[in-house]
Write a protein that holds these residues in place. Structure first.
Motif, PDB file in Angstrom:
ATOM      1  N   ILE A 373       0.867  -1.187   0.000  1.00 43.64           N
ATOM      2  CA  ILE A 373       0.000   0.000   0.000  1.00 43.64           C
ATOM      3  C   ILE A 373       0.896   1.226   0.000  1.00 43.64           C
ATOM      4  N   GLY A 374       0.762   2.013  -1.031  1.00 40.73           N
ATOM      5  CA  GLY A 374       1.617   3.196  -1.183  1.00 40.73           C
ATOM      6  C   GLY A 374       1.468   4.147  -0.007  1.00 40.73           C
ATOM      7  N   GLY A 375       2.540   4.833   0.342  1.00 42.09           N
ATOM      8  CA  GLY A 375       2.504   5.769   1.465  1.00 42.09           C
ATOM      9  C   GLY A 375       3.708   6.693   1.405  1.00 42.09           C
ATOM     10  N   THR A 376       4.201   7.051   2.600  1.00 41.77           N
ATOM     11  CA  THR A 376       5.352   7.947   2.658  1.00 41.77           C
ATOM     12  C   THR A 376       6.569   7.184   3.132  1.00 41.77           C
ATOM     13  N   LEU A 377       7.599   7.126   2.319  1.00 40.96           N
ATOM     14  CA  LEU A 377       8.836   6.451   2.723  1.00 40.96           C
ATOM     15  C   LEU A 377       9.548   7.314   3.756  1.00 40.96           C
ATOM     16  N   LYS A 378       9.914   6.673   4.887  1.00 42.50           N
ATOM     17  CA  LYS A 378      10.601   7.425   5.952  1.00 42.50           C
ATOM     18  C   LYS A 378      11.917   6.739   6.297  1.00 42.50           C
ATOM     19  N   PRO A 379      12.878   7.468   6.838  1.00 44.53           N
ATOM     20  CA  PRO A 379      14.152   6.843   7.190  1.00 44.53           C
ATOM     21  C   PRO A 379      14.010   5.896   8.372  1.00 44.53           C
ATOM     22  N   THR A 380      14.929   4.945   8.462  1.00 41.01           N
ATOM     23  CA  THR A 380      14.980   4.045   9.610  1.00 41.01           C
ATOM     24  C   THR A 380      16.371   4.181  10.234  1.00 41.01           C
ATOM     25  N   ASP A 381      16.440   3.954  11.548  1.00 42.65           N
ATOM     26  CA  ASP A 381      17.747   4.029  12.223  1.00 42.65           C
ATOM     27  C   ASP A 381      18.622   2.843  11.865  1.00 42.65           C
ATOM     28  N   GLN A 382      17.943   1.754  11.451  1.00 42.21           N
ATOM     29  CA  GLN A 382      18.709   0.533  11.186  1.00 42.21           C
ATOM     30  C   GLN A 382      19.475   0.633   9.869  1.00 42.21           C
ATOM     31  N   ILE A 383      20.603  -0.089   9.830  1.00 40.59           N
ATOM     32  CA  ILE A 383      21.313  -0.217   8.543  1.00 40.59           C
ATOM     33  C   ILE A 383      20.601  -1.326   7.786  1.00 40.59           C
ATOM     34  N   LEU A 384      20.172  -1.051   6.567  1.00 40.43           N
ATOM     35  CA  LEU A 384      19.518  -2.101   5.779  1.00 40.43           C
ATOM     36  C   LEU A 384      20.591  -2.879   5.022  1.00 40.43           C
ATOM     37  N   ASP A 385      20.351  -4.193   4.855  1.00 38.37           N
ATOM     38  CA  ASP A 385      21.358  -5.029   4.201  1.00 38.37           C
ATOM     39  C   ASP A 385      20.886  -5.439   2.804  1.00 38.37           C
ATOM     40  N   SER A 386      21.828  -5.568   1.899  1.00 40.20           N
ATOM     41  CA  SER A 386      21.491  -5.910   0.511  1.00 40.20           C
ATOM     42  C   SER A 386      21.348  -7.410   0.287  1.00 40.20           C
ATOM     43  N   HIS A 387      21.688  -8.223   1.280  1.00 37.75           N
ATOM     44  CA  HIS A 387      21.528  -9.686   1.192  1.00 37.75           C
ATOM     45  C   HIS A 387      22.165 -10.278  -0.054  1.00 37.75           C
ATOM     46  N   ASN A 388      23.369  -9.841  -0.369  1.00 37.38           N
ATOM     47  CA  ASN A 388      24.098 -10.377  -1.534  1.00 37.38           C
ATOM     48  C   ASN A 388      23.322 -10.220  -2.833  1.00 37.38           C
ATOM     49  N   ASP A 389      22.465  -9.226  -2.910  1.00 40.35           N
ATOM     50  CA  ASP A 389      21.610  -9.086  -4.094  1.00 40.35           C
ATOM     51  C   ASP A 389      21.743  -7.671  -4.651  1.00 40.35           C
ATOM     52  N   HIS A 390      22.376  -7.589  -5.818  1.00 40.80           N
ATOM     53  CA  HIS A 390      22.610  -6.298  -6.461  1.00 40.80           C
ATOM     54  C   HIS A 390      21.333  -5.493  -6.666  1.00 40.80           C
ATOM     55  N   ARG A 391      20.246  -6.200  -7.054  1.00 38.49           N
ATOM     56  CA  ARG A 391      19.020  -5.446  -7.355  1.00 38.49           C
ATOM     57  C   ARG A 391      18.332  -4.937  -6.090  1.00 38.49           C
ATOM     58  N   ILE A 392      18.566  -5.615  -4.973  1.00 38.85           N
ATOM     59  CA  ILE A 392      18.026  -5.098  -3.699  1.00 38.85           C
ATOM     60  C   ILE A 392      18.794  -3.818  -3.336  1.00 38.85           C
ATOM     61  N   ALA A 393      20.121  -3.853  -3.492  1.00 40.75           N
ATOM     62  CA  ALA A 393      20.936  -2.678  -3.149  1.00 40.75           C
ATOM     63  C   ALA A 393      20.504  -1.467  -3.981  1.00 40.75           C
ATOM     64  N   MET A 394      20.324  -1.683  -5.284  1.00 38.63           N
ATOM     65  CA  MET A 394      19.981  -0.544  -6.147  1.00 38.63           C
ATOM     66  C   MET A 394      18.544  -0.068  -5.899  1.00 38.63           C
ATOM     67  N   SER A 395      17.633  -1.009  -5.635  1.00 39.86           N
ATOM     68  CA  SER A 395      16.234  -0.615  -5.393  1.00 39.86           C
ATOM     69  C   SER A 395      16.112   0.192  -4.110  1.00 39.86           C
ATOM     70  N   LEU A 396      16.805  -0.257  -3.064  1.00 39.67           N
ATOM     71  CA  LEU A 396      16.693   0.467  -1.789  1.00 39.67           C
ATOM     72  C   LEU A 396      17.375   1.830  -1.864  1.00 39.67           C
ATOM     73  N   SER A 397      18.382   1.969  -2.717  1.00 39.43           N
ATOM     74  CA  SER A 397      18.996   3.294  -2.907  1.00 39.43           C
ATOM     75  C   SER A 397      17.958   4.269  -3.463  1.00 39.43           C
ATOM     76  N   VAL A 398      17.177   3.767  -4.428  1.00 38.30           N
ATOM     77  CA  VAL A 398      16.136   4.621  -5.022  1.00 38.30           C
ATOM     78  C   VAL A 398      15.065   4.938  -3.968  1.00 38.30           C
ATOM     79  N   ALA A 399      14.712   3.937  -3.171  1.00 37.72           N
ATOM     80  CA  ALA A 399      13.712   4.174  -2.106  1.00 37.72           C
ATOM     81  C   ALA A 399      14.217   5.254  -1.152  1.00 37.72           C
ATOM     82  N   ALA A 400      15.521   5.221  -0.841  1.00 36.73           N
ATOM     83  CA  ALA A 400      16.088   6.196   0.102  1.00 36.73           C
ATOM     84  C   ALA A 400      16.003   7.611  -0.462  1.00 36.73           C
ATOM     85  N   MET A 401      16.245   7.727  -1.763  1.00 40.71           N
ATOM     86  CA  MET A 401      16.174   9.052  -2.391  1.00 40.71           C
ATOM     87  C   MET A 401      14.748   9.620  -2.286  1.00 40.71           C
TER      88      MET A 401
END
Ligand code: S3P
Length: 437
Positions: A373-401
């Motif tokens: 469900i779409g909403g407002t992306l907010k920062p988290t204090d936790q460090i998020l991990d890419s789980h050895n997955d290039h597409r997760i790393a790149m997708s979460l970078s876009v989410a952070a922006m």
């Protein structure tokens, strides 16, 4: 030590972005050029971790490959191979492992393949089962890597082979086709939905006798392959991170040139357009047997959608970034019948569901899909991990922006080099506030 991205929210994406070469086409171009008669030049090859593994594997069996002029790769095709001296490491690459095991089996080469932590957990029975049914001796340890081929000149004993794939997969289809290439037999493969067809197109370019009818491919083996120069288009999967980012970040306007828009890969464009994205496809043209275009994307409000089954294999690698689009869209996005996503470089349903939740987005996970469900992306204090997955790393970078405020720290981002070595510089130059630590 693991590398991190730190991404600050905000900014906008503008200008022309150079997207590197298509990963799937790059693997296949190296393999086919290596086994064809004569020298082939490959232009625009993706020089990423995954593709370099395929390059090293072909060199390990004695193929002479050198740097040509202007960044091209010159492959001296050969028909005489040696047994690799050491086990072949294919890193993070499912494509390298699944295609090479078929190719080496067909070439009658004994070899052992192994990969990194992520690849070592991925299902391999889907290739070892059909290869064994064909008559090859290919062993795995409980259905996962390492894979071992014991060559026994089986190629002379092969019979015609018909295979109906339970799940659509270009890797499985390509594995079987490569294994059948040198036998004097007819191989027919069908799949429930069409998966990417780069192997079929390239087989034709190199002179193989291959026919396609709907979701069924037939190969008559035994025809000599002849050298063929390949122009690799820019990778639509890599472009998809910019397509989504430009759509959801206000005041963005970007253009990506010469991107492959093969109709078996363009699901992301259809899905984003259905969500309301402002994407124009300009200057459509041929690039060998592939089709490319310049893609312009401007920000637009997105709406949640129900993702139809036919788009799953056409956008199979784009779901992590599509989930980010869904997180920024109005309303609910619904995906089902996509349990394949749990067998990729990571479990992409679980990892993205958890990460988006930590960023304030409501997600419900299903065995074969997700609701977002779409909403407002907010920062988290936790460090998020890419789980050895290039597409997760790149997708979460876009989410952070796209976050409302603050910044996000993302670990394990070295994996991005497996498909998009310059991702962070390209994004930075386009306007993302991203640093590599
Ligand atoms: C690929 C096929 C896809 C895709 C992978 C690359 C290929 O896998 O996920 O990143 O190059 O053939 P499946 O065909 O197994 O879905």
């Amino acid at each position: 030590m693991s590398k991190h991205f730190v991404i600050e929210s905000g900014g906008k994406l503008r200008g022309e972005i150079k997207i590197p070469g298509d990963k799937s086409i790059s693997h296949r171009a190296i393999m086919l050029a290596s086994i064809a008669q004569g020298n082939s030049q490959i232009n625009g090859l993706l020089r990423s971790g995954d593709v370099l593994c395929t390059l090293a594997a072909m060199r390990a069996i004695g193929v002479h490959i050198e740097e040509g002029t202007d960044g091209a790769l010159l492959v001296h095709g050969t028909q005489s191979y040696r047994t690799p001296l050491e086990p072949i490491y294919v890193g993070n690459s499912g494509t390298a492992m699944r295609l090479l095991v078929g190719l080496f089996a067909g070439l009658n080469i004994s070899a052992k393949f192994y990969g990194d932590e992520s690849l070592s957990t991925r299902p391999m029975k889907r290739v070892t089962d059909p290869l064994c049914s064909m008559g090859f001796i290919v062993k795995s340890s409980e259905g996962t890597a390492p894979l071992i081929i014991e060559s026994q000149n089986q190629i002379e004993d092969l019979n015609d082979f018909n295979y109906s794939m339970p799940i659509s997969s270009a890797q499985v289809k390509s594995c079987i086709l490569l294994a059948s290439l040198f036998s004097q037999t007819r191989t027919t493969i069908s799949e429930p939905f069409k998966s990417r067809n780069h192997t079929e197109l390239m087989f034709k370019d190199f002179g193989a006798d291959i026919r396609v009818k709907g979701n069924e491919v037939t190969l008559v083996g035994g025809k000599k392959l002849l050298a063929h120069d390949v122009q690799v288009p820019s990778d639509i999967s890599s472009a998809s991170f910019f397509m989504v980012a430009a759509s959801i970040i206000p005041d963005s306007d970007i253009t990506m040139k010469r991107v492959g828009i093969n109709s078996t890969r363009d699901g992301i464009i259809h899905l984003l357009k259905k969500m309301g994205a402002d994407i124009s496809i300009e200057n459509k043209r041929h690039c060998g047997s592939e089709i490319v275009a310049d893609i312009r994307v401007r920000s637009a409000p997105l709406n949640g959608i129900m993702i139809e089954n036919q788009y799953i294999s056409l956008a199979i690698d784009e779901f992590p970034i599509l989930f980010v689009a869904a997180a920024c869209a109005k309303g609910k996005t619904k995906l089902r019948n996509a349990s394949e996503l749990r067998t990729k470089e990571s479990d992409r349903i679980a990892i993205m569901a958890q990460a988006l939740q930590k960023m304030n987005i409501k997600t419900t996970e299903y065995e074969d899909g997700i609701d977002i469900i779409g909403g407002t992306l907010k920062p988290t204090d936790q460090i998020l991990d890419s789980h050895n997955d290039h597409r997760i790393a790149m997708s979460l970078s876009v989410a952070a922006m796209a976050m409302k405020s603050g910044s996000l720290k993302l670990s394990g981002v070295e994996t991005v080099a497996s498909s998009f070595p310059n991702f962070h510089t390209n994004m930075h130059n386009a306007g993302m506030k991203i640093t590599l630590q």
